[in-house]
Write a protein that holds these residues in place. Structure first.
Motif, PDB file in Angstrom:
ATOM      1  N   UNK A 244      77.206  36.051  58.089  1.00 14.96           N
ATOM      2  CA  UNK A 244      76.872  35.687  59.494  1.00 14.96           C
ATOM      3  C   UNK A 244      77.164  37.290  60.273  1.00 14.96           C
ATOM      4  N   UNK A 266      68.589  38.095  61.036  1.00 15.81           N
ATOM      5  CA  UNK A 266      69.003  36.825  60.555  1.00 15.81           C
ATOM      6  C   UNK A 266      69.778  36.555  59.404  1.00 15.81           C
ATOM      7  N   UNK A 267      70.438  35.169  59.014  1.00 16.38           N
ATOM      8  CA  UNK A 267      70.332  34.784  57.643  1.00 16.38           C
ATOM      9  C   UNK A 267      72.142  34.887  57.847  1.00 16.38           C
ATOM     10  N   UNK A 268      72.079  35.594  56.873  1.00 17.88           N
ATOM     11  CA  UNK A 268      73.582  35.593  56.653  1.00 17.88           C
ATOM     12  C   UNK A 268      74.008  36.536  55.567  1.00 17.88           C
ATOM     13  N   UNK A 284      69.891  36.033  52.662  1.00 15.94           N
ATOM     14  CA  UNK A 284      69.301  34.284  52.730  1.00 15.94           C
ATOM     15  C   UNK A 284      67.945  34.351  52.956  1.00 15.94           C
ATOM     16  N   UNK A 285      68.035  34.656  54.675  1.00 13.70           N
ATOM     17  CA  UNK A 285      67.037  33.992  55.123  1.00 13.70           C
ATOM     18  C   UNK A 285      66.008  35.672  55.066  1.00 13.70           C
ATOM     19  N   UNK A 342      61.612  37.385  63.478  1.00  9.73           N
ATOM     20  CA  UNK A 342      62.269  36.112  62.442  1.00  9.73           C
ATOM     21  C   UNK A 342      62.224  34.812  63.215  1.00  9.73           C
ATOM     22  N   UNK A 343      60.971  34.150  63.807  1.00 13.26           N
ATOM     23  CA  UNK A 343      61.156  33.336  64.553  1.00 13.26           C
ATOM     24  C   UNK A 343      61.806  31.988  63.909  1.00 13.26           C
ATOM     25  N   UNK A 344      62.098  31.205  64.797  1.00 10.98           N
ATOM     26  CA  UNK A 344      63.203  30.074  64.650  1.00 10.98           C
ATOM     27  C   UNK A 344      62.296  28.838  63.517  1.00 10.98           C
ATOM     28  N   UNK A 345      62.911  28.368  62.257  1.00 11.75           N
ATOM     29  CA  UNK A 345      61.515  27.796  61.335  1.00 11.75           C
ATOM     30  C   UNK A 345      61.175  26.210  61.803  1.00 11.75           C
ATOM     31  N   UNK A 348      62.536  22.218  67.575  1.00  6.50           N
ATOM     32  CA  UNK A 348      62.994  20.330  68.434  1.00  6.50           C
ATOM     33  C   UNK A 348      62.496  19.948  69.713  1.00  6.50           C
ATOM     34  N   UNK A 360      64.499  31.843  72.547  1.00  8.08           N
ATOM     35  CA  UNK A 360      64.857  32.867  72.498  1.00  8.08           C
ATOM     36  C   UNK A 360      64.547  33.938  71.046  1.00  8.08           C
ATOM     37  N   UNK A 361      63.401  34.823  71.077  1.00 10.87           N
ATOM     38  CA  UNK A 361      63.386  35.986  70.405  1.00 10.87           C
ATOM     39  C   UNK A 361      63.959  36.897  70.439  1.00 10.87           C
TER      40      UNK A 361
END
Lengths: 473, 93
Positions: A244, A266-268, A284-285, A342-345, A348, A360-361
């Motif tokens: 990360x 983003x990702x790892x 990964x992502x 890379x927008x959040x999935x 919530x 945050x983008x």
């Protein structure tokens, strides 16, 4: 043509580094002038600035799904075939389609490396295996279990093999897998080997070693932003994947290491691969394409895998992603780069909430990222548009126009070539602090028994429950 | 945690997106005994927590659910002190 400004890529220096007058990051306290990371190159930095047009640098092509396989590492062989390895054994495949040409069983491979027509494969906890490719298909020719712990990485060249074995250090082996020497380390993670030059990550430091003498001797050591897990090395460029924490880029200059810069994503960052001046990161992502030909590394663009990017196999511009259960070819479009969103999935939102959400983008790419939220029927957005420089982040404040219920997508217009019509997916909260845990009914077992039964979280009401998610890698 | 709290706290290990065989082999090699190992075969539950998303360290993911089934703790790190503090808090309520 748009001239890419290197100034745009300047990010904060990592810990233990400082930014000096020339704008570059240097290890704190390191000498300046001819001993500095760029002092020995003698090149004019202007000549290194790539000219790039706005475009999508990395495209995923149609790949092939392989049920029952979990690909973790791979390489493209000299004859152009892809050798993919992981859970399931080995597979020779066509890198242009991902279709299988031949397969064979093997203990689950975690990392592998080629040395001519030999392949060295490290399992996570078991054996190191040597396979011979001279007949056209891999034939197992030696296998040894050398450690009781975990293998993190393996590298082979010229009949020598180096294994990152965490607390047991880095193990130097001959081509029959006999132990020649141990390089002590707090945590040997990534390893790389070319000729008599070796690199090992020792926890959060990168170590340069000379293998030419009777026992490996340390030449240089520089800090990393995180614990190293994988190293790509071509004799000059060095890229270290740190999960990360992203990727740190160095170069080897004789018996010294020079720091070149950091890549965030983003990702790892799990696996790094070099192909000329191009660096590919499987995180990964996302799959990241970066250019190392300049003074500082530059992210050209991202592509999303179908499942999960574990490794990129690359040779002479041919690229395939080891995409968990898929082999997915990639196409590099030269001379172009894009902004990268890379927008959040999911975002919530608590049921009934009218509270403002901060989203945050970040622009992970090489050009300014333009963002616009044209529809404001379920949320009002402030600002309604923004422009982010490379590496910059910005916050949209989204306020539900009515007490929140259910799920809605908010359209996001961008100039990212592969995310032109993106969306922010707002969902009513399920698994967040203060909310009831989502229904959890899963199959499982209670070791040492292997018999399967059903477990329901609701059965444990009245007791606190500690849930730990894990994987075996 | 199971050794520290015994029956007072239920510990559940959840393997994400791997085969039962791999999870079982891992559990045996790690000397896990008497603790349920559940299989989140497609990662659906793993991805259902609101802290899921970009820029995270994927593992470990640790969650604490209180006596009434409400989530009180989510962390993507192994912070023994924080986990124990939260479990002690729930048990003292």
């Amino acid at each position: 043509m748009v001239l890419l400004s290197l100034a745009c890529t300047a990010a904060p220096c990592p810990a233990a580094f400082e930014r000096r007058e020339d704008g570059n990051c240097y290890p704190q306290g390191s000498p300046s002038g001819e001993d500095s990371p760029r002092g020995e190159t003698g090149l004019d930095s202007e000549a290194w600035v790539p000219e790039l047009e706005l475009g999508d640098p990395l495209e995923a092509l149609t790949g092939t799904a392989h049920d029952g396989w979990e690909f973790l590492d791979g390489a493209i062989l000299e004859d152009g075939r892809l050798l993919a390895m992981g859970q399931g054994g080995w597979m020779l495949a066509d890198p242009a389609t991902g279709e299988s040409l031949a397969t064979g069983g093997l203990e689950r491979v975690y990392r592998m490396d080629l040395d001519g027509d030999r392949v060295y494969a490290a399992s996570r906890t078991g054996a190191i295996t040597k396979l011979d490719l001279s007949s056209g298909t891999p034939q197992k020719s030696a296998s040894k279990t050398l450690t009781e712990g975990y293998h993190e990485d393996i590298s082979a060249d010229g009949g020598l093999v180096l294994v990152g074995a965490q607390e047991e250090g880095a193990l130097l082996l001959d081509d029959q897998l006999n132990l020649l020497a141990k390089v002590p380390a707090t945590f040997a993670g990534g390893v790389a080997l070319i000729g008599e030059v070796a690199l090992v990550t020792d926890d959060d430091e990168l170590v340069l070693l000379d293998l030419g003498s009777a026992s490996p001797s340390e030449l240089d050591r520089l800090p990393l932003r995180g614990r190293g897990r994988d190293i790509a090395f071509d004799g000059h460029h060095v890229a270290v994947a740190m999960g990360s924490e992203g990727v740190d880029v160095f170069e080897v200059q004789g018996d010294r290491l020079g720091y070149r810069g950091a890549l965030d994503m983003p990702g790892s960052a799990f696996n790094v691969t070099l192909d000329g001046d191009m660096l590919y990161v499987a995180a990964w992502e996302v799959i990241v394409a970066a250019w190392l030909g300049g003074e500082e590394p530059v992210v050209l663009g991202h592509e999303q895998p179908i499942q999960s990017a574990w490794a990129v196999a690359a040779r002479d511009g041919t690229l395939t992603v080891l995409d968990w259960g898929w082999l997915t070819p990639l196409k590099l479009n030269e001379g172009v780069a894009g902004p990268e969103l890379h927008p959040p999935n999911q975002i919530w939102v608590s049921p009934g909430s009218t509270e403002t959400l901060a989203v945050e983008l970040t622009n992970y790419g090489a050009f300014d990222l333009e963002l616009e939220l044209p529809d404001q029927d379920v949320v009002s957005a402030s600002p309604s548009s923004m422009t982010l420089a490379p590496g910059a982040s910005g916050v949209f404040s989204l306020t539900p126009v009515a007490p929140w219920k259910g799920s809605s997508d908010v359209r996001l217009l961008t100039n990212d070539p592969d995310e032109q019509s993106s969306r922010l997916s707002l969902r009513e909260t399920e698994g967040s602090i203060g909310a009831a845990h989502p229904e959890m009914v899963l199959e499982g077992f209670v070791p040492p028994s292997a018999s399967t039964e059903r477990f329901d979280l609701a059965d444990y009401r009245g007791r606190p429950v500690f849930i730990a998610y894990f994987t075996t890698w | 945690m199971a050794e520290v709290y015994g029956e007072e706290v239920q510990v559940l290990l959840v393997n994400v997106e791997e085969s039962e065989e791999m999870a079982y082999t891992f559990a045996i090699e790690a000397d896990i005994s008497g603790i349920p190992v559940l299989l989140d075969e497609h990662g659906g539950l793993y991805r259902s927590y609101s802290s899921a998303g970009q820029g995270y360290a994927p593992f470990p993911l640790q969650v604490i659910v209180d006596q009434g089934g409400v989530i009180t703790y989510i962390a993507r790190q192994h912070d023994v002190a924080a986990v124990r503090a939260e479990l002690d808090r729930l048990l003292s309520e």
